[in-house]
Structures are given as structure tokens and as C-alpha cells.
Design a protein around this motif. Structure first.
Motif, mmCIF file in Angstrom:
data_model
loop_
_atom_site.group_PDB
_atom_site.id
_atom_site.type_symbol
_atom_site.label_atom_id
_atom_site.label_comp_id
_atom_site.label_asym_id
_atom_site.label_seq_id
_atom_site.Cartn_x
_atom_site.Cartn_y
_atom_site.Cartn_z
ATOM 1 N N THR A 7 0.822 -1.115 0.037
ATOM 2 C CA THR A 7 -0.037 -0.029 0.132
ATOM 3 C C THR A 7 0.737 1.278 0.122
ATOM 4 N N GLY A 8 0.783 2.335 -0.647
ATOM 5 C CA GLY A 8 1.177 3.409 -0.688
ATOM 6 C C GLY A 8 2.575 2.785 -1.716
ATOM 7 N N GLY A 14 7.376 3.285 -0.325
ATOM 8 C CA GLY A 14 6.905 1.990 -0.892
ATOM 9 C C GLY A 14 7.269 1.583 -2.632
ATOM 10 N N ALA A 32 -2.725 2.355 -4.053
ATOM 11 C CA ALA A 32 -2.567 3.668 -3.943
ATOM 12 C C ALA A 32 -3.730 4.745 -4.385
ATOM 13 N N ASP A 61 -8.324 3.957 -1.395
ATOM 14 C CA ASP A 61 -7.883 4.662 -0.324
ATOM 15 C C ASP A 61 -8.042 3.653 1.017
ATOM 16 N N SER A 88 2.617 1.173 3.462
ATOM 17 C CA SER A 88 3.492 1.980 3.528
ATOM 18 C C SER A 88 2.638 3.309 3.233
ATOM 19 N N ALA A 89 1.411 3.048 2.895
ATOM 20 C CA ALA A 89 0.346 4.156 2.766
ATOM 21 C C ALA A 89 0.460 5.250 3.960
ATOM 22 N N THR A 111 -5.719 7.290 7.955
ATOM 23 C CA THR A 111 -5.027 6.637 6.736
ATOM 24 C C THR A 111 -3.723 5.944 7.693
ATOM 25 N N ASN A 112 -3.127 6.585 8.600
ATOM 26 C CA ASN A 112 -1.764 5.889 8.984
ATOM 27 C C ASN A 112 -1.780 4.866 9.968
ATOM 28 N N GLN A 190 6.495 13.217 -0.440
ATOM 29 C CA GLN A 190 5.386 13.707 0.535
ATOM 30 C C GLN A 190 6.599 14.740 1.560
#
Length: 272
Positions: A7-8, A14, A32, A61, A88-89, A111-112, A190
Motif C-alpha cells: 500500500t502506498g 513504498g 494507492a 483509499d 507504506s500508505a 490513513t496511517n 511527501q
């Protein structure tokens, strides 16, 4: 053939992890939110993969459990059961607590932290049934020490550590290896966006350490997965925090408080 779901996986850490596994001939599923950036990642990895067909992309998402679960199930239907999951998102929106809106705070938690939980839930039952599988959660150095201007981000990453500890205990006897890593500032798209919103007080503390290249972080993460390590740290300070937190944290807090005070004084003098 090993099936790695990330993810991410379209950028940053990622994508760097995906690049390593692509060069080793693994089947990759990248998830992603942006279809455009995912396609760019797929094209970038194509030259390293055994075949272009070994790289699958899915938009979802992670904060929406139904979306991420459906995406992961489609990946498993195409490439087989997930052997390695890397979560990793993540998002980071720095700001002093009193200035950070509730929506921004909740978005980082959703999200995290919750996003990781959703992804893990989507593969966990299958892994335990098969009696094998590896899960790597990407936390942060901010999951080991509270940082000025990062109340939401720190909370989400601290929560990941607790989740990983508890899940490790449950998964260990069922053949599933759970790991968590704590990267420092890392050179990613980011990170560049984050810098524009980082409070001066936080910059005074965090800006003293150069960010790591994403590729260097990825190599250490993959090595940790291979060795079955539970916790992966980066650099001496984060290692000491992880291993001897109660002893080290007061010293770091003292140093941080002095740096913040000097920065705040400078802002007051020049900012009016």
C-alpha cells in the motif's frame, strides 16, 4: 512466485521497496489513491520485473476499509495469496495542535493507523489459514518520540507500534511474521510537501539531521523482512529510543525543549 502487496506503493519508500522486489522477480501489487501516479510507477518498474504482467496496480483509499479490502482481494485473485504485505500508505500534515483542524487530525489517524489495520485485516485470515506470511508496517521515528507540531502524526504512528506488538503475539504461533519499522525523515515527494508546513520550532529540531534516501530505507526494510526482525530502526538515535526509550527520552526532550525555545525566541524577535 512471491506475491508482494504494497500500500502506498506508487512513490517514496513504498516504490523503493517495490523496486527491490521487482528486481528479484516477485509479483507486485501496488495500491494507492492516484491512478496516474500508479501507472507511472508501473512503467518505472517494468524494466526491472520479469514481465510487465508481474506488476499489478489498484486504486484504493486505505482509510476506506471496503475499498482496500476489495483491492487486495482482486490482487490475490490475479496473483495468488499475499506472501508479503507492506503497509507504506501514509499522510503527514504538520501543525500546532490548536491550529490543526479536527479533519486533518482524523485524516492522519484514519490513513496511517486505521488504513494499516484495514490492509492487514484483508490478508491476515488467509495467512493464518496457510500458516505463513509476512507483514511489515511502516511506522516512523515519530512513533518513538513526540515532536512539536506533529501531535496527530505521532499519535497515529505510536498507535501502529502498539498494534504491531499485540498482533505479533497473536500471529507468532500461527506462522505469520509481523514487523514494524521506524524510518527517519526520508527523501520522498511527501517529505518535500511536508516541509512547507513544518513549524519553525519543529524544523529547529528535525532539520539538524539529513533525510535518508528512500532507497537506503527500502534496503533496510527488506533486509528486516527477510530476517524476520520485529522492529527495524534507522540510525543510532532511533535505535536507542526504541531499545532504551524511558532512559533516552528525557535527555532528548530536554534538548528538544531548548531548541524549540531558541527557535520561538527567534521567531518572536523577527516576526513581530
Amino acid at each position: 512466485m512471491t506475491h508482494v502487496i504494497i500500500t502506498g506503493g506508487s512513490s517514496g519508500i513504498g516504490l523503493a521497496i517495490a523496486s527491490i522486489y521487482a528486481s528479484r522477480g516477485a509479483r507486485l501489487s501496488l495500491i494507492a489513491r492516484s491512478a496516474e501516479i500508479l501507472k507511472q510507477a508501473q512503467d518505472e518498474l517494468a524494466s526491472k520485473a520479469s514481465t510487465v504482467g508481474d506488476i499489478r496496480i489498484e486504486t484504493a483509499d486505505v482509510a476506506r476499509e471496503d475499498e482496500i479490502a476489495a483491492a487486495i482481494h482482486r490482487c490475490e485473485a490475479a496473483f495468488g495469496p499475499c506472501d508479503i504485505l507492506v503497509t507504506s500508505a501514509g499522510v503527514v500534515e504538520p501543525g500546532r495542535f490548536e491550529e490543526l483542524g479536527s479533519s486533518a487530525f482524523q485524516r492522519q489517524m484514519d490513513t496511517n493507523f486505521s488504513g494499516t489495520v484495514h490492509a492487514v485485516r484483508a490478508v491476515y485470515a488467509g495467512m493464518t489459514q496457510r500458516g505463513r506470511g509476512k507483514i511489515m508496517m511502516i511506522s516512523s521515528g515519530a512513533g518513538l518520540l513526540g515532536i512539536y507540531g506533529y501531535s496527530a502524526y505521532c499519535a497515529s504512528k505510536f498507535a501502529l507500534h502498539g498494534f504491531a506488538q499485540a498482533l505479533r503475539s497473536e500471529a507468532r504461533g500461527r506462522g505469520v511474521n509481523v514487523s514494524v519499522c521506524f524510518p527517519p525523515d526520508t527523501e520522498t515527494p511527501q517529505f518535500q510537501r511536508e516541509l512547507a508546513f513544518r513549524p519553525a520550532e519543529a524544523a529547529a529540531v528535525m532539520g539538524t539531521v539529513s533525510p535518508w534516501p528512500a532507497e537506503a530505507v527500502a534496503r533496510k526494510v527488506v533486509a528486516g523482512i527477510e530476517r524476520g526482525r520485529f522492529e527495524i530502526y534507522f540510525g543510532l538515535t532511533l535505535f536507542l529510543l526504541g531499545r532504551f526509550g524511558p532512559a533516552v527520552r528525557p535527555l532528548l526532550n530536554w534538548w528538544f525543549d531548548r531548541a524549540v525555545a531558541r527557535s520561538s525566541s527567534g521567531v518572536s524577535k523577527h516576526g513581530g
